[in-house]
Motif scaffolding. Structure first.
Motif, PDB file in Angstrom:
ATOM      1  N   SER A  87      82.992  57.493  83.978  1.00  0.00           N
ATOM      2  CA  SER A  87      83.689  58.734  83.623  1.00  0.00           C
ATOM      3  C   SER A  87      83.263  59.182  82.239  1.00  0.00           C
ATOM      4  CB  SER A  87      85.208  58.510  83.645  1.00  0.00           C
ATOM      5  OG  SER A  87      85.626  58.104  84.929  1.00  0.00           O
ATOM      6  N   PRO A  88      82.982  60.472  82.072  1.00  0.00           N
ATOM      7  CA  PRO A  88      82.581  60.962  80.744  1.00  0.00           C
ATOM      8  C   PRO A  88      83.740  60.873  79.753  1.00  0.00           C
ATOM      9  CG  PRO A  88      82.932  62.792  82.252  1.00  0.00           C
ATOM     10  CD  PRO A  88      83.029  61.545  83.075  1.00  0.00           C
ATOM     11  N   PRO A  89      83.444  60.794  78.469  1.00  0.00           N
ATOM     12  CA  PRO A  89      84.507  60.744  77.457  1.00  0.00           C
ATOM     13  C   PRO A  89      85.222  62.087  77.346  1.00  0.00           C
ATOM     14  CG  PRO A  89      82.362  60.966  76.416  1.00  0.00           C
ATOM     15  CD  PRO A  89      82.108  60.766  77.877  1.00  0.00           C
ATOM     16  N   PRO A  90      86.386  62.115  76.714  1.00  0.00           N
ATOM     17  CA  PRO A  90      87.069  63.405  76.496  1.00  0.00           C
ATOM     18  C   PRO A  90      86.143  64.378  75.774  1.00  0.00           C
ATOM     19  CG  PRO A  90      88.513  61.579  75.907  1.00  0.00           C
ATOM     20  CD  PRO A  90      87.168  60.983  76.185  1.00  0.00           C
ATOM     21  N   PRO A  91      86.012  65.618  76.270  1.00  0.00           N
ATOM     22  CA  PRO A  91      85.032  66.573  75.709  1.00  0.00           C
ATOM     23  C   PRO A  91      85.475  67.145  74.363  1.00  0.00           C
ATOM     24  CG  PRO A  91      86.286  67.612  77.462  1.00  0.00           C
ATOM     25  CD  PRO A  91      86.752  66.184  77.407  1.00  0.00           C
ATOM     26  N   VAL A  92      85.254  66.399  73.294  1.00  0.00           N
ATOM     27  CA  VAL A  92      85.589  66.878  71.954  1.00  0.00           C
ATOM     28  C   VAL A  92      84.548  67.881  71.475  1.00  0.00           C
ATOM     29  CG1 VAL A  92      86.005  66.211  69.553  1.00  0.00           C
ATOM     30  CG2 VAL A  92      86.733  64.695  71.417  1.00  0.00           C
ATOM     31  N   THR A  93      83.267  67.501  71.550  1.00  0.00           N
ATOM     32  CA  THR A  93      82.175  68.383  71.129  1.00  0.00           C
ATOM     33  C   THR A  93      81.382  68.930  72.317  1.00  0.00           C
ATOM     34  OG1 THR A  93      80.575  66.571  70.936  1.00  0.00           O
ATOM     35  CG2 THR A  93      81.938  67.047  69.009  1.00  0.00           C
TER      36      THR A  93
ATOM     37  N   LYS B 229      80.548  74.159  79.499  1.00  0.00           N
ATOM     38  CA  LYS B 229      80.330  72.844  80.103  1.00  0.00           C
ATOM     39  C   LYS B 229      78.854  72.465  80.154  1.00  0.00           C
ATOM     40  CE  LYS B 229      84.377  73.176  83.165  1.00  0.00           C
ATOM     41  NZ  LYS B 229      84.801  73.335  84.590  1.00  0.00           N
ATOM     42  N   SER B 230      77.989  73.454  80.378  1.00  0.00           N
ATOM     43  CA  SER B 230      76.568  73.160  80.595  1.00  0.00           C
ATOM     44  C   SER B 230      75.695  73.326  79.356  1.00  0.00           C
ATOM     45  CB  SER B 230      76.022  74.051  81.720  1.00  0.00           C
ATOM     46  OG  SER B 230      76.201  75.418  81.412  1.00  0.00           O
ATOM     47  N   LEU B 231      76.078  74.213  78.438  1.00  0.00           N
ATOM     48  CA  LEU B 231      75.238  74.469  77.264  1.00  0.00           C
ATOM     49  C   LEU B 231      75.047  73.239  76.380  1.00  0.00           C
ATOM     50  CD1 LEU B 231      73.602  76.486  75.639  1.00  0.00           C
ATOM     51  CD2 LEU B 231      75.707  77.217  74.507  1.00  0.00           C
ATOM     52  N   PRO B 232      76.100  72.447  76.090  1.00  0.00           N
ATOM     53  CA  PRO B 232      75.887  71.251  75.258  1.00  0.00           C
ATOM     54  C   PRO B 232      74.869  70.275  75.842  1.00  0.00           C
ATOM     55  CG  PRO B 232      78.225  71.750  75.382  1.00  0.00           C
ATOM     56  CD  PRO B 232      77.542  72.649  76.372  1.00  0.00           C
ATOM     57  N   ALA B 233      74.819  70.164  77.174  1.00  0.00           N
ATOM     58  CA  ALA B 233      73.842  69.258  77.796  1.00  0.00           C
ATOM     59  C   ALA B 233      72.419  69.730  77.509  1.00  0.00           C
ATOM     60  CB  ALA B 233      74.085  69.188  79.307  1.00  0.00           C
ATOM     61  N   SER B 234      72.184  71.048  77.583  1.00  0.00           N
ATOM     62  CA  SER B 234      70.853  71.586  77.299  1.00  0.00           C
ATOM     63  C   SER B 234      70.496  71.438  75.824  1.00  0.00           C
ATOM     64  CB  SER B 234      70.782  73.063  77.699  1.00  0.00           C
ATOM     65  OG  SER B 234      70.841  73.210  79.098  1.00  0.00           O
ATOM     66  N   ILE B 235      71.471  71.668  74.941  1.00  0.00           N
ATOM     67  CA  ILE B 235      71.211  71.520  73.503  1.00  0.00           C
ATOM     68  C   ILE B 235      70.901  70.067  73.163  1.00  0.00           C
ATOM     69  CG2 ILE B 235      72.230  71.725  71.210  1.00  0.00           C
ATOM     70  CD1 ILE B 235      73.803  74.121  72.198  1.00  0.00           C
ATOM     71  N   GLU B 236      71.661  69.148  73.771  1.00  0.00           N
ATOM     72  CA  GLU B 236      71.429  67.718  73.536  1.00  0.00           C
ATOM     73  C   GLU B 236      70.018  67.325  73.970  1.00  0.00           C
ATOM     74  OE1 GLU B 236      74.408  64.009  74.002  1.00  0.00           O
ATOM     75  OE2 GLU B 236      73.771  64.879  75.913  1.00  0.00           O
TER      76      GLU B 236
ATOM     77  N   PHE C 255      65.270  66.163  86.893  1.00  0.00           N
ATOM     78  CA  PHE C 255      66.097  65.034  86.462  1.00  0.00           C
ATOM     79  C   PHE C 255      67.584  65.250  86.750  1.00  0.00           C
ATOM     80  CE2 PHE C 255      62.294  64.352  83.886  1.00  0.00           C
ATOM     81  CZ  PHE C 255      62.127  62.986  84.004  1.00  0.00           C
ATOM     82  N   SER C 256      67.909  66.282  87.541  1.00  0.00           N
ATOM     83  CA  SER C 256      69.313  66.589  87.864  1.00  0.00           C
ATOM     84  C   SER C 256      70.167  66.635  86.604  1.00  0.00           C
ATOM     85  CB  SER C 256      69.873  65.544  88.844  1.00  0.00           C
ATOM     86  OG  SER C 256      69.117  65.503  90.023  1.00  0.00           O
ATOM     87  N   TRP C 257      69.620  67.245  85.571  1.00  0.00           N
ATOM     88  CA  TRP C 257      70.308  67.335  84.285  1.00  0.00           C
ATOM     89  C   TRP C 257      71.222  68.567  84.300  1.00  0.00           C
ATOM     90  CZ3 TRP C 257      70.433  63.758  80.586  1.00  0.00           C
ATOM     91  CH2 TRP C 257      70.952  64.106  79.333  1.00  0.00           C
ATOM     92  N   PRO C 258      72.532  68.380  84.175  1.00  0.00           N
ATOM     93  CA  PRO C 258      73.472  69.502  84.362  1.00  0.00           C
ATOM     94  C   PRO C 258      73.530  70.442  83.168  1.00  0.00           C
ATOM     95  CG  PRO C 258      74.675  67.520  83.789  1.00  0.00           C
ATOM     96  CD  PRO C 258      73.236  67.112  83.888  1.00  0.00           C
ATOM     97  N   GLY C 259      72.393  71.044  82.840  1.00  0.00           N
ATOM     98  CA  GLY C 259      72.336  71.951  81.709  1.00  0.00           C
ATOM     99  C   GLY C 259      72.435  73.403  82.117  1.00  0.00           C
TER     100      GLY C 259
END
Length: 340
Positions: free
Chosen positions: A179-185, A99-106, A288-292
């Protein structure tokens, strides 16, 4: 023995070191967490819980077993791809990381793009006219951005662009109520593009600009200085002087002869920066309260959640080690001057 055979042996040797390095890192994390002050039982129940409840929880979590038994169980789970379960939420660590790794990579990708464009441009323009105004201010910029405390720079940018000007949101990945989109990637921007939701696309970009810009600015000085110093060294080589003596223009020498020979060290710096950013942008994510994953690591450490800390560190270490090995192999393959 042919060069190809030597390169193949070098690649095998580097790949063989991967599991050894990961074993050392995972063992160090296990030991350091156990010898650090604090008790996960206290973090979960609090210090006022009675001894019966504390002992019951300790048995449930497996913390009552001898340390050597815990260690071998931990390694056995790692070998089978099991990162364990959170002591606090009872959620599998794999799911927490996914859940958190894609936010950090982005965040890391966009920060690297900003840092590369800005830093390499400033470094290149400084090398075109050494000791000129652009070179002088480029050096000031490089030193200044490198010396800036990340938390101070992040708060300053928040105050200016989010509070005073109101151009961007102050933190998070989406506005309240969205609401976030369906988590495809798992990548919010990419998932929003896949479902063609224009509102979410603009919202995710709007929230991404400030943290990625802040991180990009802080990193751009490293890229600028690195390119400038490598170009300066290359421009002193004999083949550059030979090209000048043949009447080739300085701009062509810089683009066609000097710049390609600086790409290998630049590739190394960029690759290692990307890998370290995945888990190293802790202060930016907090501000920035970034959920990474860095923010998740900070929370897990404060809660003494051993499995989550271990899982996050192992994943980050694996990425850093694999990228480092990949860069070494790429350099050995591209540059025949590298000895292996």
């Amino acid at each position: 023995m042919s060069s190809k055979n030597e390169l193949f042996k070098y690649i095998l040797a580097r790949l063989a070191l991967l599991p050894i390095m990961l074993w050392i890192i995972s063992s160090m994390v296990f030991i350091l967490l156990r010898i650090a002050p604090g008790d996960p039982v206290d973090a979960i129940l609090g210090t006022r819980a009675n001894e019966l409840a504390r002992e019951s929880l300790r048995i449930k979590l497996g913390l009552n077993k001898p340390l050597i038994n815990q260690y071998f169980e931990y390694l056995n789970h790692l070998i089978h791809g099991d990162l364990g379960t959170s002591l606090n939420t009872q959620e599998p660590v794999k799911e927490i990381i996914s859940k958190s790794l894609p936010a950090s990579i982005e965040l890391a990708i966009f920060a690297i793009l900003i840092a590369s464009l800005l830093g390499y441009l400033i470094g290149f323009l400084g090398a075109v006219k050494p000791e000129g105004k652009i070179d002088f201010w480029g050096r000031i910029f490089s030193i200044g951005t490198y010396a800036l405390p990340p938390f101070w720079a992040a708060m300053l940018i928040q105050i200016i662009f989010a509070v005073l000007l109101g151009w961007f949101p102050i933190g998070g990945r989406l506005s309240p109520g969205e609401s976030p989109p369906p988590p495809v990637t798992g990548f919010l921007l990419l998932d929003s593009i896949l479902i063609k939701n224009i509102k979410l696309i603009f919202s995710s970009i709007n929230h991404l600009i400030l943290p990625s810009f802040t991180l990009g600015i802080l990193l751009s000085g490293i890229f600028s200085r690195s390119l400038r110093l490598n170009l300066e060294e290359v421009l002193k080589k004999d083949y550059i002087e030979a090209a000048r003596s043949r009447g080739i223009s300085n701009s062509r020498i810089l683009v066609r002869h000097a710049l390609p020979n600086t790409l290998l060290p630049i590739l190394t710096i960029t690759g290692l920066t990307v890998s370290s950013l995945i888990g190293g942008a802790l202060l930016i994510e907090i501000t920035f309260s970034w959920p990474g994953i860095a923010l998740g690591l900070k929370e897990a450490i404060s809660q003494r959640d051993y499995p989550v800390v271990q899982g996050i560190v192992i994943i980050i270490s694996s990425l850093v080690v694999m990228i480092s090995v990949g860069i070494d192999i790429a350099i050995a393959y591209i540059d025949p001057r590298v000895s292996y």
